[in-house]
Design a protein around this motif. Structure first.
Motif, PDB file in Angstrom:
ATOM      1  N   ALA B 254       0.837  -1.208   0.000  1.00 12.64           N
ATOM      2  CA  ALA B 254       0.000   0.000   0.000  1.00 12.64           C
ATOM      3  C   ALA B 254       0.870   1.256   0.000  1.00 12.64           C
ATOM      4  O   ALA B 254       0.450   2.306  -0.507  1.00 12.64           O
ATOM      5  N   LEU B 260      -4.085  -1.808  -5.322  1.00 10.55           N
ATOM      6  CA  LEU B 260      -3.716  -3.149  -4.856  1.00 10.55           C
ATOM      7  C   LEU B 260      -4.656  -4.173  -5.480  1.00 10.55           C
ATOM      8  O   LEU B 260      -5.854  -3.912  -5.635  1.00 10.55           O
ATOM      9  N   LEU B 278      -7.196  -6.109   5.675  1.00 12.91           N
ATOM     10  CA  LEU B 278      -7.468  -4.824   5.013  1.00 12.91           C
ATOM     11  C   LEU B 278      -8.327  -3.939   5.927  1.00 12.91           C
ATOM     12  O   LEU B 278      -8.117  -2.722   6.004  1.00 12.91           O
ATOM     13  N   VAL B 308      -8.696  -1.348  -3.751  1.00 13.44           N
ATOM     14  CA  VAL B 308      -8.152  -2.685  -3.538  1.00 13.44           C
ATOM     15  C   VAL B 308      -9.124  -3.678  -4.164  1.00 13.44           C
ATOM     16  O   VAL B 308     -10.287  -3.770  -3.737  1.00 13.44           O
ATOM     17  N   CYS B 310     -10.078  -7.321  -4.613  1.00 12.99           N
ATOM     18  CA  CYS B 310      -9.845  -8.636  -3.996  1.00 12.99           C
ATOM     19  C   CYS B 310     -10.470  -9.683  -4.914  1.00 12.99           C
ATOM     20  O   CYS B 310     -11.698  -9.871  -4.915  1.00 12.99           O
TER      21      CYS B 310
END
Lengths: 419, 419
Positions: B254, B260, B278, B308, B310
Motif C-alpha cells: 500500500a 492493490l 485490510l 483494492v 480482492c
C-alpha cells in the motif's frame, strides 16, 4: 504461372524491371518466396519474457489439472454412507485439511474440515459447503439432506489430462497462455527468435541543409508497428541524394539485419537510387510496382536469403503496404497463428458503393459500426497515399479488387490494422 | 440507490459485510467510485516512448498537411496557359526542383522538372507526369493534351488545416498516431502517468513447506494482462497462512502502489485473512461478493484514495474478474477511449441456448466464427472458476444476465478479452 515468375525473378543476377504485377500476383509471389525462406531459429526464454513471442514447440500436458481430486468449497469432507448411518448424531470432526496439505486417509465414521483447493483425503466421497452445515459438540450436521457422491469434488484431470494438447507451435503468447505454461512447471519455453529489421528512409528533404526541410515520419511509424509484431527494429535515415551515401548505409544495414525495409526513393526521379543501389549489391527483383492504390511503387527485392521491402515514400502508402506485405511475411516466418483479435479478415456489410478501376486493386480505409449483430463497414475520408490522418480514423482496409463494383450492402472482408 | 450504497460503504470505518450485490450493481458502485478518484497526473514522454500510452492533451494542428502546395508526381511544372501558347515548340526546361528545395517563382514561358513531394513554384498551376511527356532539344512536350489547372498538385491543408483537431485526450496511442505528432514537430507529448499496481497472491500451498505444493499462477497472469494496459506491476506472493505476514506485506504494498490487487484468501475458511487485514488497515468495503459466476467472491475495498481489488483465488475467475472490473477501472483513470479493436463489446448471434439462474449473472467463455457478414458466437467448454485452458480457446465473455434465457440466434454482445 506464379512459380515460373518467381523462378525467373530469382534467377536474374541484376534487378530486372518486369511489368507491374497485379496485387494478388504480388502476394502470391511473396508467399511462394516465403516458403523457401527457413523459419526463424527457436530460442528459449523465461516465461516472464514470453508474452508477445511465438511458440516454437507444441505444449502437451505432462501434469493434469487438477493434479489430484480437490475440494471446490470450504466445507466438510466425509463418506456419504457414514453420514447416512450417523443420522441425527452427525459425524465427529477429526481433522482439518488446508490447500497445500497431503491429507491422511479418512478414518471410518468421521469428517474432516476442508478448504477450497485442498486435496480430498482418500476414502472421502463428498464435500458439503460450510454454510450448509452446523457444528454441535464437535460433530458436523447437515442442514439439508443433500450429500451425494462426488458433490463439490473437482476430479483430477477434469480440466485437462496428461497428454492433452495445450498449446500449438505458432501460438502467439499472451496473458491467457502463460498460466498453462507455468502450471506445467515450465520456467522456459521455446519461441522463435525475433527478426532484426533495418528501416531506411530516403530523402534529401530530411537533411539539415534542405531549405524546405521535412520531418521524416516513416521510420517512427514502421518501427512502432513492427516492434508490436515482436521484431527488433533499427531506424536509419539517408538524408542525402547521393547514391554513394545510400550504398554505404544499405550495405551496413544488410550486415546487421535479417530483413531490410526502405521507404521512398523508388520512383523514376533522379534522386531515386534505392533500386539501382540494391541491384549493385546483388539483389534480385521479386516484383517491381503493383497495380494497387495506394502503394503502386511497392517493390520487393531479395538479397541472398534476406528480403528487402521497398515501400513507397508517402507515409500513408508506406503504412498500408507494410500492413499488407510486411506483417503477413513476418507471421509467415514464424508460422504464427493469428488470434481472433489479430489480423484475420473481419466480415461485414458495406455501407457504401465503390467502383475500382479495371487495372487497380484499391485499399480503402474503413471503420466499423455495429447494428443488430451485423458489422457495418464505413468509408473513412482520405486524400490518398500521403494521408496519415485517415489511418487514425480507420480500423482496417477494405480491398476492392481491380474492376470490382462494390455495392452498398455487399458482404465483404476487412483487413484489420494490427495495433 | 447506487449513490446511497456508495456513500454508506465509504462512510464506514471498518469493513461491513453487506449482502451480495448483483453484478450490474457492483459495476455501478465501482463506476461511481471511480468518478471520485482523480485522473492520473499527466507527464511528458518523448514520442518514441509514447506508444501504448494514453494522451493527456488534445492535439490540434498547428502545421497544416501538406504544409505547402506540393507535387504529387515526378514530372514537369508549368503554367497551362504558357504550354497552350507554346504549342508544338513546347516549353524550355529551365530548372529542377527536388523535395527539400524552396523553389524560386516560375519565370514566364518555361517549365521546371519537379519531383514527388517537392514544392510547386509560385506561378506554376499544373504538373504533368514524366511518363506523359517527351524532352526534345531541352523542351518539354506533352504526349497528350491533358494539362489542366491543379493537375497533380496537392494543395496545402488538403489533409488537414491549421486548427483542425487531430487527436483527442484519452486516445491510446499506437503506430497510427505517432506520425501525426511527429508531423506537428512534437518531440514530447503529455500522457497519463502509468499507475503502479501490486498484485498479492495468497496461499500457504505456494510455500516451500507445503507437502502438496502448487505453482502460483495468478500473479504472472495478472501482471502480463495489466502490463499490456500500460500499468507498472509488482508481483508478490504471501506463502504463509499467517495474518501477521499478510498484514506486513499488504502494508508495504500500500505504501508503494496506487492500486492493490489480491487473489484468494477472501472465502470463509480459517486461512482467509485478506479482508480482516485490510479492515485493520482502515480499508472500507465497496461491495463484498457478487451474484456472478465465475467470480462470486469478488470484493472491492477502498483504502484512502486507493482501490483494492480482492479477486477470487481460482485463476480462471481471477482473470475474468480482472477483465470485467480492473481493466475498465484502469481505462476510467485515464478516460481512455477504446479503439475499435479494443475492449468495446462485439455484437454477434448466439449459436447456443443458455439459461442463467434467477440470481446469478453468468459469464461464458466464447469464440467467434463468421458467416456471411454475421458474427456467430460459440460456447467454449469450461469446467468453471479454476479453468485456465478455456481462456486460451476463447476470445471473450458472453454475459447472460440473472434470470435471462438466451436463445440460439439471439443477438448479444461479447466482451472481448484485452490481449
Amino acid at each position: 504461372m506464379v512459380g515460373s515468375l518467381l523462378a525467373s525473378a530469382v534467377s536474374e543476377q541484376k534487378c530486372t524491371v518486369p511489368e507491374m504485377v497485379a496485387y494478388d500476383e504480388a502476394q502470391a509471389l511473396l508467399a511462394a518466396c516465403t516458403q523457401n525462406i527457413p523459419l526463424l531459429a527457436p530460442e528459449f526464454v523465461s516465461i516472464s519474457q514470453a508474452c508477445g513471442r511465438v511458440l516454437a514447440e507444441d505444449i502437451r500436458a505432462e501434469v493434469p489439472r487438477p493434479e489430484a481430486d480437490i475440494s471446490a468449497m470450504d466445507g466438510y469432507a466425509f463418506r456419504c454412507a457414514d453420514m447416512e448411518k450417523a443420522g441425527d448424531i452427525g459425524l465427529p470432526l477429526s481433522g482439518q485439511i488446508v490447500a497445500g496439505d497431503t491429507p491422511p486417509p479418512l478414518e471410518q465414521g468421521v469428517a474432516y474440515s476442508i478448504l477450497t483447493g485442498a486435496r480430498i483425503p482418500a476414502g472421502a466421497d463428498c464435500v458439503v459447503a460450510q454454510e450448509r452445515t452446523s457444528i454441535m459438540n464437535g460433530h458436523v450436521h447437515l442442514l439439508e439432506q443433500n450429500a451425494r457422491n462426488g458433490l463439490n469434488i473437482r476430479r483430477s484431470g477434469e480440466e485437462f489430462c496428461k497428454g492433452d494438447m495445450l498449446l500449438g507451435r505458432g501460438q502467439r503468447l499472451d496473458w491467457r497462455h502463460l498460466p498453462l505454461l507455468a502450471h506445467q512447471g515450465k520456467e522456459q519455453v521455446a519461441v522463435y527468435k525475433r527478426p532484426k529489421i533495418c528501416v531506411v528512409a530516403n530523402g534529401a528533404e530530411f537533411g539539415a541543409t534542405a531549405t524546405d526541410c521535412r520531418t521524416e515520419l516513416n521510420t517512427q511509424l514502421l518501427a512502432t508497428m513492427l516492434q508490436n509484431e515482436g521484431v527488433l527494429v533499427t531506424r536509419c535515415v539517408c538524408r542525402s541524394d547521393s547514391e554513394e551515401d545510400l550504398h554505404k548505409l544499405l550495405h551496413q544495414c544488410a550486415q546487421e539485419a535479417d530483413i531490410l525495409i526502405t521507404t521512398g526513393g523508388i520512383s523514376v526521379g533522379q534522386t531515386d537510387h534505392v533500386l539501382p543501389v540494391l541491384s549493385q549489391m546483388g539483389a534480385t527483383c521479386l516484383f517491381r510496382r503493383v497495380k494497387m492504390r495506394p502503394g503502386k511503387p511497392m517493390t520487393v527485392m531479395q538479397l541472398g536469403q534476406k528480403m528487402v521491402f521497398c515501400l513507397p515514400g508517402n507515409p500513408g502508402a508506406a503504412a498500408i503496404c507494410a500492413q499488407l506485405f510486411v506483417v503477413p511475411f513476418l507471421h509467415g516466418l514464424t508460422g504464427a497463428k493469428q488470434g481472433e483479435n489479430a489480423s484475420k479478415p473481419i466480415e461485414g456489410k458495406s455501407s457504401f458503393s465503390y467502383v475500382a478501376a479495371t487495372d487497380t486493386t484499391c485499399f480503402l480505409p474503413v471503420h466499423f459500426t455495429e447494428n443488430r449483430g451485423e458489422n457495418l463497414i464505413n468509408l473513412v475520408r482520405s486524400v490518398g497515399a500521403s494521408d496519415i490522418l485517415c489511418l487514425t480514423r480507420a480500423s482496417g482496409l477494405l480491398k476492392v479488387s481491380a474492376g470490382q463494383s462494390l455495392q452498398d450492402g455487399d458482404v465483404c472482408e476487412v483487413i484489420p490494422f494490427t495495433v
